[in-house]
Enzyme design. Structure first.
Site, PDB file in Angstrom:
ATOM      1  N   SER A 196       0.818  -1.200   0.000  1.00  0.00           N
ATOM      2  CA  SER A 196       0.000   0.000   0.000  1.00  0.00           C
ATOM      3  C   SER A 196       0.864   1.266   0.000  1.00  0.00           C
ATOM      4  O   SER A 196       1.626   1.481  -0.934  1.00  0.00           O
ATOM      5  CB  SER A 196      -0.949  -0.045   1.203  1.00  0.00           C
ATOM      6  OG  SER A 196      -1.938   0.949   1.101  1.00  0.00           O
TER       7      SER A 196
ATOM      8  N   ASP B  28      -9.774  -5.178  -4.733  1.00  0.00           N
ATOM      9  CA  ASP B  28      -9.146  -4.155  -3.905  1.00  0.00           C
ATOM     10  C   ASP B  28      -9.838  -2.807  -4.101  1.00  0.00           C
ATOM     11  O   ASP B  28      -9.892  -2.285  -5.220  1.00  0.00           O
ATOM     12  CB  ASP B  28      -7.657  -4.049  -4.254  1.00  0.00           C
ATOM     13  CG  ASP B  28      -6.850  -3.313  -3.204  1.00  0.00           C
ATOM     14  OD1 ASP B  28      -7.410  -2.450  -2.514  1.00  0.00           O
ATOM     15  OD2 ASP B  28      -5.646  -3.613  -3.083  1.00  0.00           O
TER      16      ASP B  28
ATOM     17  N   HIS C 165      -7.533  -5.627  -0.442  1.00  0.00           N
ATOM     18  CA  HIS C 165      -6.337  -4.954   0.064  1.00  0.00           C
ATOM     19  C   HIS C 165      -5.650  -5.710   1.213  1.00  0.00           C
ATOM     20  O   HIS C 165      -4.423  -5.783   1.256  1.00  0.00           O
ATOM     21  CB  HIS C 165      -6.714  -3.544   0.526  1.00  0.00           C
ATOM     22  CG  HIS C 165      -5.596  -2.562   0.457  1.00  0.00           C
ATOM     23  ND1 HIS C 165      -5.056  -2.114  -0.729  1.00  0.00           N
ATOM     24  CD2 HIS C 165      -4.897  -1.927   1.439  1.00  0.00           C
ATOM     25  CE1 HIS C 165      -4.090  -1.244  -0.482  1.00  0.00           C
ATOM     26  NE2 HIS C 165      -3.966  -1.116   0.826  1.00  0.00           N
TER      27      HIS C 165
END
Length: 507
Positions: free
Chosen positions: A280, A450, A483
């Site tokens: 991320s 995601d 995610h």
């Protein structure tokens, strides 16, 4: 011919039965694991209840013993009264004399009673509070104790409290997992977490599934980074963490100071080039640095999990609404410089946003990250024991600017004079993703579910590196992954980590 056909059908049937048996075995094992971790998390969440409960139980046992003894003493006294009455009819003896003759088994002097009561309390504390604490903490928190260096596994050497000071004064704390063997012979890997997380990200899964421990099992020297502002990196050489000066940073400073300090320290300690794994925001920091040719002389390769660069098309309604409603900017103007998802001001804004919109905030974790396919519900409870971590409100403003404007640029002060003072130009400089070195080995892994690292945004990033050396770029797409699956998914070991480790071994 018919016989051969029958043999073939029987073979196919046996193969199908074997496949079904294998699938059922795997499902049963998964169910056993889920039950174990659910039980483990139940004990951990109710640790205080169990430990206090066992203490109370020990004291209650002592009280019950005294009660039974009191009943016994009462009965003995009644028996003495009957003996006294019988003897008085024959011999003229006083009650006190009879007690001296018979003896009073129920008698207890004040010192003796105090000593007995004190001993019972000590035993109750030892068996109750300390015993319960040992059972719930030591038994079920081995992974976290390993991180703190309190347990030394046979396969690895755990090193914690490694201090790295950046040029702007932030003291970063790193943890190291070093395979046992000849020091200096293992290639280093730096693991960098994302926004609102810390290094515990890489240790949430069991050791047999965690990327950090899998890398160590494969002979890598693992360094777990903790960004400024998180609980392990909460110090500064001059500023208090309660001051606005401490929180005056965005991810620009992570690019300019944190990443270089981390790379330099690991390189100095190991004397080797390193691999990098970012998740991320950890990918955004790396991409920005590499686009400016920073730290490439210390780097072997980089793995980008849920790559963040372009974020204007993300589907996370929570993140988009927060950016569109300028929540971070409003908090900053109100003097809230530390952005904590556990803080009262941030929680209030999020509640108001969820109430006034159609966003389903009943499961904020899923609303934020997307529908994760492979994260056990029990693991989310473990995650919430440690996360989320705070970040600078200025950092959240910076990310909000990227969401609204669709750019990958430095922090915009939204004032020409301020931008000129900081950058020498009226608009903030751009991080040009097309300038990523074509010869840099990259492993990119992203998911179709995601909500933060959206497929369309990732495609923009991949378009930027379309001229990358073909043998230096590996792109992996998992249609069902969201995610959190990349760092907490129970299938991530075989789906993502094993291919990633194989990629590192080739570099």
């Amino acid at each position: 011919m018919q016989r051969l056909r029958n043999l073939r059908l029987r073979s196919i049937s046996n193969s199908a039965s074997a496949a079904n048996l294998k699938r059922k075995s795997l499902n049963s094992w998964a169910a056993i694991q889920e039950t174990y971790f659910s039980t483990k998390d139940t004990f951990e969440r109710h640790r205080v209840v169990f430990t206090v409960g066992t203490s109370i139980a020990s004291v209650a046992t002592a009280f019950l013993g005294y009660s039974l003894r009191h009943v016994h003493d009462t009965r003995v006294d009644e028996r003495l009264q009957s003996i006294e009455h019988a003897m008085k009819s024959n011999v003229n003896l006083q009650h006190s004399e009879i007690k001296d003759i018979v003896g009073r088994p129920g008698g207890c002097s004040i010192p003796a009673c105090a000593a007995t009561a004190g001993t019972a309390l000590l035993i109750g504390y030892g068996l109750g509070w300390r015993g319960g604490s040992w059972y719930t903490t030591k038994k079920f928190r081995k992974e976290q104790m390993k991180l703190l260096g309190q347990i030394k596994p046979r396969r690895w050497q755990m090193l914690g409290n490694i201090k790295v000071t950046t040029k702007d004064g932030y003291v970063l704390n790193m943890h190291r997992i070093l395979p046992r063997g000849k020091p200096g012979s293992n290639i280093p890997v730096v693991l960098q977490h994302g926004l609102f997380m810390d290094g515990v990200t890489w240790l949430l899964l069991p050791p047999s599934q965690s990327l950090a421990f899998l890398l160590a099992d494969n002979g890598f020297d693992v360094w777990i980074a903790n960004s400024r502002g998180t609980k392990y990196s909460y110090q500064h050489t001059s500023f208090s963490s309660n001051s606005s000066d401490y929180w005056n940073w965005s991810w620009d400073e992570l690019v300019a100071y944190d990443l270089p300090a981390t790379f330099q320290y690991v390189h100095d300690q190991t004397r080797q080039k390193l691999h990098y794994v970012g998740h991320s925001q950890g990918t955004l920091v790396a991409l920005a640095a590499f686009s400016k040719d920073q730290q490439l002389d210390k780097l072997r390769s980089a793995a980008l999990l849920c790559p963040i660069a372009y974020v204007s098309q993300m589907t996370s309604q929570v993140a988009k609404k927060a950016a569109d409603n300028f929540i971070a900017e409003t908090l900053y103007k109100l003097g809230v410089f530390e952005f904590s998802l556990r803080g009262g001001s941030v929680v209030k804004f999020l509640k108001d946003m969820c109430t006034g919109t159609s966003i389903d905030c009943s499961n904020l974790f899923t609303s934020f990250t997307g529908p994760n396919c492979c994260v056990n519900s029990s693991l989310i409870n473990t995650f919430l024991d440690h996360e989320p971590q705070p970040s600078a409100t200025k950092n959240v403003i910076h990310l909000s600017q990227m969401i609204r404007e669709g750019t990958v640029s430095m922090f915009d002060y939204e004032n020409q004079d301020e931008n000129i003072r900081h950058y020498g130009q009226s608009t903030p400089p751009i991080y040009d993703m097309t300038r990523l070195p074509k010869e840099l080995p990259l492993f990119v892994s992203y998911g179709g579910a995601d909500a933060l690292s959206d497929v369309k945004d990732v495609q923009l990033l991949l378009e930027s590196v379309k001229d990358h050396d073909a043998d230096k770029l590996v792109v992996q797409y998992r249609n069902d992954y969201a995610h959190a699956d990349f760092v907490m998914g129970q299938n991530a070991k075989q789906d993502v980590y094993e291919p990633l480790i194989s990629f590192f071994k080739l570099q």
